[in-house]
Design an enzyme around this catalytic site. Structure first.
Site, mmCIF file in Angstrom:
data_model
loop_
_atom_site.group_PDB
_atom_site.id
_atom_site.type_symbol
_atom_site.label_atom_id
_atom_site.label_comp_id
_atom_site.label_asym_id
_atom_site.label_seq_id
_atom_site.Cartn_x
_atom_site.Cartn_y
_atom_site.Cartn_z
ATOM 1 C CE LYS A 84 53.108 8.180 6.046
ATOM 2 N NZ LYS A 84 52.764 7.378 4.856
ATOM 3 C CD GLU A 132 68.365 14.560 6.590
ATOM 4 O OE1 GLU A 132 68.774 15.177 5.588
ATOM 5 O OE2 GLU A 132 69.047 14.441 7.617
ATOM 6 C CB CYS A 136 66.896 14.490 -1.566
ATOM 7 S SG CYS A 136 68.138 13.428 -0.814
ATOM 8 C CD GLU A 152 63.083 17.848 -4.707
ATOM 9 O OE1 GLU A 152 62.050 18.015 -4.032
ATOM 10 O OE2 GLU A 152 64.061 17.190 -4.309
HETATM 11 P P1 NAP Z 1 56.216 13.807 0.717
HETATM 12 O O1 NAP Z 1 55.017 13.914 -0.119
HETATM 13 O O2 NAP Z 1 56.572 14.965 1.571
HETATM 14 O O3 NAP Z 1 56.032 12.485 1.595
HETATM 15 C C1 NAP Z 1 57.009 12.028 2.485
HETATM 16 C C2 NAP Z 1 56.342 11.236 3.590
HETATM 17 O O4 NAP Z 1 55.513 12.115 4.349
HETATM 18 C C3 NAP Z 1 55.411 10.129 3.072
HETATM 19 O O5 NAP Z 1 55.443 9.044 3.954
HETATM 20 C C4 NAP Z 1 54.059 10.819 3.107
HETATM 21 O O6 NAP Z 1 52.964 9.943 3.116
HETATM 22 C C5 NAP Z 1 54.191 11.602 4.404
HETATM 23 N N1 NAP Z 1 53.242 12.709 4.545
HETATM 24 C C6 NAP Z 1 52.561 13.368 3.580
HETATM 25 N N2 NAP Z 1 51.792 14.327 4.135
HETATM 26 C C7 NAP Z 1 51.971 14.269 5.473
HETATM 27 C C8 NAP Z 1 51.457 14.995 6.580
HETATM 28 N N3 NAP Z 1 50.566 15.985 6.436
HETATM 29 N N4 NAP Z 1 51.880 14.680 7.822
HETATM 30 C C9 NAP Z 1 52.785 13.695 8.004
HETATM 31 N N5 NAP Z 1 53.308 12.955 6.989
HETATM 32 C C10 NAP Z 1 52.913 13.242 5.737
HETATM 33 O O7 NAP Z 1 57.495 13.494 -0.153
HETATM 34 P P2 NAP Z 1 57.651 12.382 -1.279
HETATM 35 O O8 NAP Z 1 57.027 12.853 -2.524
HETATM 36 O O9 NAP Z 1 57.245 11.066 -0.733
HETATM 37 O O10 NAP Z 1 59.234 12.336 -1.411
HETATM 38 C C11 NAP Z 1 59.945 13.166 -2.251
HETATM 39 C C12 NAP Z 1 60.585 14.297 -1.490
HETATM 40 O O11 NAP Z 1 61.445 13.777 -0.478
HETATM 41 C C13 NAP Z 1 61.484 15.128 -2.396
HETATM 42 O O12 NAP Z 1 61.281 16.489 -2.122
HETATM 43 C C14 NAP Z 1 62.888 14.706 -1.984
HETATM 44 O O13 NAP Z 1 63.875 15.671 -2.238
HETATM 45 C C15 NAP Z 1 62.702 14.455 -0.530
HETATM 46 N N6 NAP Z 1 63.777 13.591 -0.009
HETATM 47 C C16 NAP Z 1 64.734 14.147 0.795
HETATM 48 C C17 NAP Z 1 65.808 13.381 1.254
HETATM 49 C C18 NAP Z 1 66.884 13.972 2.126
HETATM 50 O O14 NAP Z 1 67.614 13.204 2.754
HETATM 51 N N7 NAP Z 1 67.040 15.282 2.176
HETATM 52 C C19 NAP Z 1 65.877 12.031 0.910
HETATM 53 C C20 NAP Z 1 64.875 11.499 0.101
HETATM 54 C C21 NAP Z 1 63.827 12.290 -0.355
HETATM 55 P P3 NAP Z 1 52.273 9.505 1.720
HETATM 56 O O15 NAP Z 1 53.151 8.488 1.136
HETATM 57 O O16 NAP Z 1 50.948 8.995 2.067
HETATM 58 O O17 NAP Z 1 52.177 10.752 0.885
#
Ligand code: NAP
Length: 495
Positions: A177, A252, A286, A387
């Site tokens: 997804k 992650e 991140c 963040e």
């Molecule tokens: P997010 O809102 O947590 O979304 C990540 C993924 O999870 C998206 O595909 C999202 O779908 C999905 N999602 C949302 N709610 C969910 C639920 N209840 N159950 C299952 N999946 C769900 O994060 P983001 O805003 O896309 O990304 C930014 C974050 O990612 C930042 O905090 C960044 O630091 C972190 N990140 C971490 C790494 C690492 O390697 N540590 C790398 C890259 C990014 P939708 O698109 O529909 O919301």
């Protein structure tokens, strides 16, 4: 390689067809224009994809193929990614607005990831353990079945490859997804997997809302493992569901990574490294080095150079080869970054540079924001602890190494850190004392697929990459193989 004109089909259990959810548009963040239309997956599509993945896992023979045969398919995926690299880089640029130079690197990284895990697959060894009786003991690994992979929007093709490649190499089926706003790279990868000869149904790609599609995926009884990259709040929510299923997860998550510039640092290198660490990818990374600590005696001249460097960064059209910073991902995300900057100023911070939308025709319709530096806050301010996921750096002077370490480690996050110093022993001491999954010394944001990556505390659980990254997608099993020609003594054998 993808014609963006018609409504995009999605990949459900080996079939390319429209999702049965709502029609939506994928927007180009540099202009706000729709670049693709697609129907999101529905809950019925989730069910179909998971049942299809389970069927493909059990019936396609993928898991039973010899490792070098599985590897051959993954090598073909790597080769096809390289063959279509420019088209994929352009697709990724349109999908999430990153500058073309950066999306080319992400595509190269995706190909290298498939190549690496193909090699890991054919060289993975099981272990003959020391026997303590009349039996041989072996420790072997088995695939898990259906893996759910959930990815964010910031580096789609690379993070999707980082999950697909090891999970497939291990013999599993994957339901992926992607983030709702960046579905295109994942769909292109699924096409490539088909073309490379991966059994149909082994990979499904389900664009749609995480709170609906992602949630249903994680809860499904046939899903035996989740690999998640995204925000900490979402990660914790998924981990709670996984706990009820006793299902392994890897997470992650977010970061607020400190960079330490010591008094003996090479300042040219440090300025360039700090700028790259926070402002590349528009800070939507991140591992962005978003908290800066500079030795007080160099603070003023260092900040002078850093602010000038930030103001000179080329923000603009992602298609232009010279652009260093593209737009932010969405209008809403830019508003969130703006609210954080306002918060920092309300908390007593001073704007050193940036803090606004850039002016000019090229910026009119996209979600651009200038590289921003805020000073004058203490490490416990919210802007220093939360963040932002945007091009916003907080900078603070420090006086002693002990206080520096305490402040650098004072965060719920512990993903990465950077150190700039010419003193080898100090680098060693600080490098070991910093609490973070990755520490860069006299460099920043460099990666090797051969080196494990992941975070501590609220930054994550488990590790991706590295030769043993494949084991994250396998269950371990011990085999005891009896060698004694007599029955077991307890139940009638010789005593
Ligand atoms: P997010 O809102 O947590 O979304 C990540 C993924 O999870 C998206 O595909 C999202 O779908 C999905 N999602 C949302 N709610 C969910 C639920 N209840 N159950 C299952 N999946 C769900 O994060 P983001 O805003 O896309 O990304 C930014 C974050 O990612 C930042 O905090 C960044 O630091 C972190 N990140 C971490 C790494 C690492 O390697 N540590 C790398 C890259 C990014 P939708 O698109 O529909 O919301």
């Amino acid at each position: 390689m993808i014609d963006l004109d018609p409504i995009q089909p999605i990949c459900i259990a080996g079939h390319w067809r429209h999702g049965s959810g709502d029609l939506y548009h994928s927007l180009y963040p540099a202009t706000g224009e729709a670049i693709a239309r697609l129907h999101a997956a529905s809950l019925a599509d989730v069910e179909e994809a998971i049942l299809g993945a389970d069927r493909a896992f059990r019936a396609s023979g993928w898991a039973q193929r010899k490792p070098h045969e599985r590897a051959a398919v993954l090598y073909r995926v790597a080769a096809l990614i390289r063959e279509h690299s420019e088209a994929l880089a352009q697709l990724q640029r349109l999908d999430n607005g990153k500058p073309i130079q950066e999306t080319r690197s992400l595509v190269a990284s995706a190909a290298a990831t498939f190549q690496f895990f193909a090699a890991a697959c054919e060289t993975l060894e099981d272990t003959l353990t020391p026997s303590r009786g009349d039996f041989l003991t072996l420790s072997v690994h088995e695939p898990m079945g259906v893996v759910a992979a959930i990815t964010p929007w910031n580096s789609p093709i690379a993070s999707e490859a980082q999950k697909l490649a090891p999970a497939l190499a291990a013999g599993n089926a994957v339901v992926l997804k992607p983030a709702e706003v960046t579905p295109l790279a994942a769909l292109a990868l699924a096409r490539i997997c088909d073309d490379a000869g991966l059994p149909r149904g082994l990979v499904s790609v389900l664009p749609g809302k995480g709170s609906v599609i992602g949630d249903a995926l994680v809860r499904h009884p046939l899903v035996r493992r989740v690999s998640f990259t995204g925000g900490t709040r979402t990660g914790k929510h998924i981990a709670r569901i996984a706990a009820d299923k006793m299902m392994p997860v890897s997470m992650e998550l977010g970061g607020k990574s400190p960079t330490l510039v010591l008094a003996d640092a090479d300042l040219d290198h440090a300025v360039a490294g700090v700028l790259y660490g926070i402002f590349s990818s528009s800070g939507e990374s991140c591992i962005a080095g978003s908290r800066l600590f500079v030795a007080r005696q160099h603070y003023a001249p260092f900040m002078e150079r850093l602010a000038a460097g930030a103001a000179a960064l080329r923000v603009g059209d992602p298609a232009d080869e010279r652009t260093q910073m593209g737009p932010l991902i969405t209008a809403q995300h830019r508003e969130s970054v703006e609210r954080y900057v306002e918060l920092g100023l309300q908390e007593g911070g001073r704007l050193r540079t940036g803090g606004r939308r850039p002016q000019g025709e090229v910026f009119d319709r996209g979600y651009f924001y200038t590289p921003t530096i805020i000073e004058g806050l203490s490490n416990d301010a919210r802007l220093c602890q939360e963040e932002v996921f945007g091009p916003v750096l907080v900078a603070m002077p420090f006086d002693s190494e002990d206080a520096l370490l305490e402040e650098a480690n004072a965060s719920c996050y512990a993903l990465a850190a950077g150190i700039w110093t010419r003193d080898f022993q100090r680098a060693w001491r600080l490098g070991r004392a910093l609490q973070a999954g990755t520490v860069w010394i006299n460099t920043y944001k460099q990666f090797s697929i051969a080196t494990p990556f992941g975070g501590w505390r609220d930054s994550g659980l488990g590790r991706e990459k590295g030769r043993l990254g494949i084991l994250q997608y396998m269950e371990q099993k011990s085999l005891y193989w009896g060698l004694n020609e007599q029955p077991l003594a307890w139940a009638g054998g010789q005593r």
